[in-house]
Design a protein around this motif. Structure first.
Motif, PDB file in Angstrom:
ATOM      1  N   LYS A 142     -11.467   9.184 -13.853  1.00 38.94           N
ATOM      2  CA  LYS A 142     -11.679   7.746 -13.635  1.00 38.94           C
ATOM      3  C   LYS A 142     -10.402   7.082 -13.138  1.00 38.94           C
ATOM      4  CE  LYS A 142     -13.598   3.632 -15.737  1.00 38.94           C
ATOM      5  NZ  LYS A 142     -14.143   3.002 -16.932  1.00 38.94           N
ATOM      6  N   LEU A 143      -9.254   7.479 -13.687  1.00 38.70           N
ATOM      7  CA  LEU A 143      -7.967   6.942 -13.239  1.00 38.70           C
ATOM      8  C   LEU A 143      -7.739   7.266 -11.769  1.00 38.70           C
ATOM      9  CD1 LEU A 143      -5.261   5.563 -13.978  1.00 38.70           C
ATOM     10  CD2 LEU A 143      -4.402   7.826 -14.602  1.00 38.70           C
ATOM     11  N   GLU A 144      -8.010   8.508 -11.387  1.00 40.41           N
ATOM     12  CA  GLU A 144      -7.840   8.907  -9.987  1.00 40.41           C
ATOM     13  C   GLU A 144      -8.782   8.121  -9.082  1.00 40.41           C
ATOM     14  OE1 GLU A 144      -7.931  12.912  -7.210  1.00 40.41           O
ATOM     15  OE2 GLU A 144      -8.042  13.120  -9.385  1.00 40.41           O
ATOM     16  N   ASP A 145     -10.038   7.950  -9.494  1.00 39.02           N
ATOM     17  CA  ASP A 145     -10.998   7.181  -8.696  1.00 39.02           C
ATOM     18  C   ASP A 145     -10.559   5.729  -8.523  1.00 39.02           C
ATOM     19  OD1 ASP A 145     -12.577   9.424  -8.426  1.00 39.02           O
ATOM     20  OD2 ASP A 145     -14.012   8.832  -9.986  1.00 39.02           O
ATOM     21  N   MET A 146     -10.050   5.133  -9.600  1.00 34.83           N
ATOM     22  CA  MET A 146      -9.609   3.732  -9.515  1.00 34.83           C
ATOM     23  C   MET A 146      -8.386   3.594  -8.606  1.00 34.83           C
ATOM     24  SD  MET A 146     -10.180   2.380 -13.374  1.00 34.83           S
ATOM     25  CE  MET A 146     -10.482   0.640 -13.142  1.00 34.83           C
ATOM     26  N   MET A 147      -7.491   4.566  -8.649  1.00 40.16           N
ATOM     27  CA  MET A 147      -6.327   4.531  -7.752  1.00 40.16           C
ATOM     28  C   MET A 147      -6.770   4.669  -6.307  1.00 40.16           C
ATOM     29  SD  MET A 147      -3.517   6.833  -9.699  1.00 40.16           S
ATOM     30  CE  MET A 147      -2.736   6.329 -11.215  1.00 40.16           C
ATOM     31  N   ARG A 148      -7.706   5.572  -6.053  1.00 38.54           N
ATOM     32  CA  ARG A 148      -8.218   5.729  -4.695  1.00 38.54           C
ATOM     33  C   ARG A 148      -8.873   4.436  -4.191  1.00 38.54           C
ATOM     34  NH1 ARG A 148      -8.621  10.840  -2.617  1.00 38.54           N
ATOM     35  NH2 ARG A 148      -8.227  12.544  -4.057  1.00 38.54           N
ATOM     36  N   PHE A 149      -9.654   3.816  -5.051  1.00 39.07           N
ATOM     37  CA  PHE A 149     -10.320   2.564  -4.688  1.00 39.07           C
ATOM     38  C   PHE A 149      -9.280   1.485  -4.388  1.00 39.07           C
ATOM     39  CE2 PHE A 149     -12.258  -1.534  -5.685  1.00 39.07           C
ATOM     40  CZ  PHE A 149     -13.347  -1.497  -4.827  1.00 39.07           C
ATOM     41  N   ARG A 173       0.833  -1.207   0.000  1.00 39.70           N
ATOM     42  CA  ARG A 173       0.000   0.000   0.000  1.00 39.70           C
ATOM     43  C   ARG A 173       0.870   1.260   0.000  1.00 39.70           C
ATOM     44  NH1 ARG A 173      -2.760   3.696   3.131  1.00 39.70           N
ATOM     45  NH2 ARG A 173      -4.887   4.079   2.452  1.00 39.70           N
ATOM     46  N   ASN A 174       1.950   1.259   0.788  1.00 37.70           N
ATOM     47  CA  ASN A 174       2.853   2.406   0.814  1.00 37.70           C
ATOM     48  C   ASN A 174       3.507   2.628  -0.549  1.00 37.70           C
ATOM     49  OD1 ASN A 174       2.259   2.858   3.498  1.00 37.70           O
ATOM     50  ND2 ASN A 174       4.101   1.850   4.263  1.00 37.70           N
ATOM     51  N   GLU A 175       3.938   1.540  -1.188  1.00 37.93           N
ATOM     52  CA  GLU A 175       4.548   1.644  -2.522  1.00 37.93           C
ATOM     53  C   GLU A 175       3.531   2.186  -3.533  1.00 37.93           C
ATOM     54  OE1 GLU A 175       7.864   1.011  -3.608  1.00 37.93           O
ATOM     55  OE2 GLU A 175       8.087   1.151  -1.440  1.00 37.93           O
ATOM     56  N   LYS A 176       2.324   1.664  -3.494  1.00 37.33           N
ATOM     57  CA  LYS A 176       1.284   2.147  -4.410  1.00 37.33           C
ATOM     58  C   LYS A 176       1.006   3.620  -4.170  1.00 37.33           C
ATOM     59  CE  LYS A 176      -1.359  -2.069  -5.267  1.00 37.33           C
ATOM     60  NZ  LYS A 176      -2.675  -2.720  -5.100  1.00 37.33           N
ATOM     61  N   THR A 177       0.928   4.024  -2.917  1.00 34.06           N
ATOM     62  CA  THR A 177       0.656   5.421  -2.589  1.00 34.06           C
ATOM     63  C   THR A 177       1.734   6.325  -3.182  1.00 34.06           C
ATOM     64  OG1 THR A 177      -0.453   4.787  -0.535  1.00 34.06           O
ATOM     65  CG2 THR A 177       0.319   7.058  -0.691  1.00 34.06           C
ATOM     66  N   GLU A 178       2.986   5.930  -3.039  1.00 36.40           N
ATOM     67  CA  GLU A 178       4.084   6.741  -3.564  1.00 36.40           C
ATOM     68  C   GLU A 178       4.031   6.827  -5.092  1.00 36.40           C
ATOM     69  OE1 GLU A 178       8.933   6.648  -3.731  1.00 36.40           O
ATOM     70  OE2 GLU A 178       7.942   5.662  -2.051  1.00 36.40           O
ATOM     71  N   VAL A 179       3.861   5.689  -5.742  1.00 36.52           N
ATOM     72  CA  VAL A 179       3.838   5.660  -7.204  1.00 36.52           C
ATOM     73  C   VAL A 179       2.619   6.408  -7.733  1.00 36.52           C
ATOM     74  CG1 VAL A 179       3.579   4.141  -9.206  1.00 36.52           C
ATOM     75  CG2 VAL A 179       5.210   3.563  -7.419  1.00 36.52           C
ATOM     76  N   TYR A 180       1.458   6.168  -7.151  1.00 44.24           N
ATOM     77  CA  TYR A 180       0.248   6.844  -7.602  1.00 44.24           C
ATOM     78  C   TYR A 180       0.364   8.356  -7.392  1.00 44.24           C
ATOM     79  CZ  TYR A 180      -2.246   2.322  -7.912  1.00 44.24           C
ATOM     80  OH  TYR A 180      -2.653   1.055  -8.234  1.00 44.24           O
ATOM     81  N   HIS A 227      -6.101  -3.566 -14.525  1.00 39.62           N
ATOM     82  CA  HIS A 227      -7.150  -2.660 -14.981  1.00 39.62           C
ATOM     83  C   HIS A 227      -6.731  -1.190 -14.837  1.00 39.62           C
ATOM     84  CE1 HIS A 227      -8.049  -3.045 -10.680  1.00 39.62           C
ATOM     85  NE2 HIS A 227      -8.679  -1.896 -10.768  1.00 39.62           N
ATOM     86  N   ILE A 228      -5.948  -0.878 -13.820  1.00 43.19           N
ATOM     87  CA  ILE A 228      -5.458   0.493 -13.660  1.00 43.19           C
ATOM     88  C   ILE A 228      -4.366   0.778 -14.695  1.00 43.19           C
ATOM     89  CG2 ILE A 228      -4.242   2.086 -12.118  1.00 43.19           C
ATOM     90  CD1 ILE A 228      -5.815   0.885  -9.811  1.00 43.19           C
ATOM     91  N   GLN A 229      -3.512  -0.195 -14.955  1.00 44.64           N
ATOM     92  CA  GLN A 229      -2.494  -0.027 -15.990  1.00 44.64           C
ATOM     93  C   GLN A 229      -3.145   0.223 -17.351  1.00 44.64           C
ATOM     94  OE1 GLN A 229       0.658  -2.972 -16.143  1.00 44.64           O
ATOM     95  NE2 GLN A 229       0.428  -3.372 -13.959  1.00 44.64           N
ATOM     96  N   ASN A 230      -4.200  -0.525 -17.651  1.00 47.47           N
ATOM     97  CA  ASN A 230      -4.888  -0.352 -18.937  1.00 47.47           C
ATOM     98  C   ASN A 230      -5.519   1.032 -19.046  1.00 47.47           C
ATOM     99  OD1 ASN A 230      -4.183  -2.942 -19.688  1.00 47.47           O
ATOM    100  ND2 ASN A 230      -6.133  -3.832 -19.067  1.00 47.47           N
ATOM    101  N   LEU A 231      -6.166   1.486 -17.975  1.00 51.64           N
ATOM    102  CA  LEU A 231      -6.768   2.815 -18.000  1.00 51.64           C
ATOM    103  C   LEU A 231      -5.695   3.890 -18.131  1.00 51.64           C
ATOM    104  CD1 LEU A 231      -9.288   4.547 -17.888  1.00 51.64           C
ATOM    105  CD2 LEU A 231      -9.072   4.567 -15.407  1.00 51.64           C
ATOM    106  N   TYR A 232      -4.580   3.710 -17.427  1.00 50.60           N
ATOM    107  CA  TYR A 232      -3.488   4.682 -17.547  1.00 50.60           C
ATOM    108  C   TYR A 232      -2.947   4.713 -18.982  1.00 50.60           C
ATOM    109  CZ  TYR A 232       0.973   6.987 -17.274  1.00 50.60           C
ATOM    110  OH  TYR A 232       2.028   7.820 -17.524  1.00 50.60           O
ATOM    111  N   SER A 233      -2.848   3.565 -19.599  1.00 50.08           N
ATOM    112  CA  SER A 233      -2.384   3.502 -20.991  1.00 50.08           C
ATOM    113  C   SER A 233      -3.335   4.279 -21.901  1.00 50.08           C
ATOM    114  CB  SER A 233      -2.282   2.046 -21.429  1.00 50.08           C
ATOM    115  OG  SER A 233      -1.879   1.961 -22.762  1.00 50.08           O
ATOM    116  N   ASP A 234      -4.636   4.077 -21.711  1.00 48.87           N
ATOM    117  CA  ASP A 234      -5.626   4.835 -22.493  1.00 48.87           C
ATOM    118  C   ASP A 234      -5.487   6.334 -22.234  1.00 48.87           C
ATOM    119  OD1 ASP A 234      -6.573   2.393 -23.348  1.00 48.87           O
ATOM    120  OD2 ASP A 234      -8.346   2.407 -22.042  1.00 48.87           O
TER     121      ASP A 234
END
Length: 152
Positions: free
Chosen positions: A141-148, A49-56, A102-109
């Motif tokens: 949508k990307l921000e919402d998915m990262m928050r989720f 979770r800490n790693e994801k928070t930093e990267v996001y 799914h987040i990687q795919n949305l980020y790619s889009d």
């Protein structure tokens, strides 16, 4: 205490003298193992979770900077050269390792839409309202998915 033990031995219930300490030891070992296992799992989940928070956070910082440009705010195209930024390349690699597919795919889009918008802006072309809306909706949508994904 010794009298109690003698009584158990005389009455044929000597097995109590073995069973109670063995069960006590087994429960102690089992509880210790379970506590270590649960603690390790929780620690690992917190690290992820800490790693994801930093990267996001790094990714959304870059997305926010680009948003200013695309939505018409004052912003320099030189600042939008994130594809050459070594920090962003490192973050992108960590993002691919940590983020769910799914987040990687949305980020790619979203990145594709961003690059299309930036190309038009560099060519001094105006963005249509539908292009800005598409960019904004994928960003949100990307921000919402990262928050989720982070549980916030």
């Amino acid at each position: 205490m010794i009298q109690k033990m003698d009584e158990l031995l005389k009455s044929g219930q000597w097995w109590w003298l073995l069973v109670v300490p063995i069960l006590t030891g087994a429960f102690a070992l089992g509880g210790s193992w379970l506590g270590a296992k649960l603690g390790k799992t929780t620690e690992h989940q917190q690290w992820i979770r800490n790693e994801k928070t930093e990267v996001y956070s790094q990714l959304m910082s870059m997305v926010t900077q680009i948003s200013f440009l695309i939505t018409g705010m004052k912003f320099s195209l030189k600042s939008a050269a994130f594809e050459r930024d070594p920090l962003m390349k490192k973050s992108a690699a960590r993002f691919r390792l940590i983020a769910p597919k799914h987040i990687q795919n949305l980020y790619s889009d979203h990145r594709h839409i961003t690059m299309t918008c930036l190309t038009k802006l560099r060519a001094k072309e105006e963005l249509s309202s539908s292009e800005i809306e598409l960019y904004t909706s994928t960003r949100d949508k990307l921000e919402d998915m990262m928050r989720f994904d982070l549980g916030i």
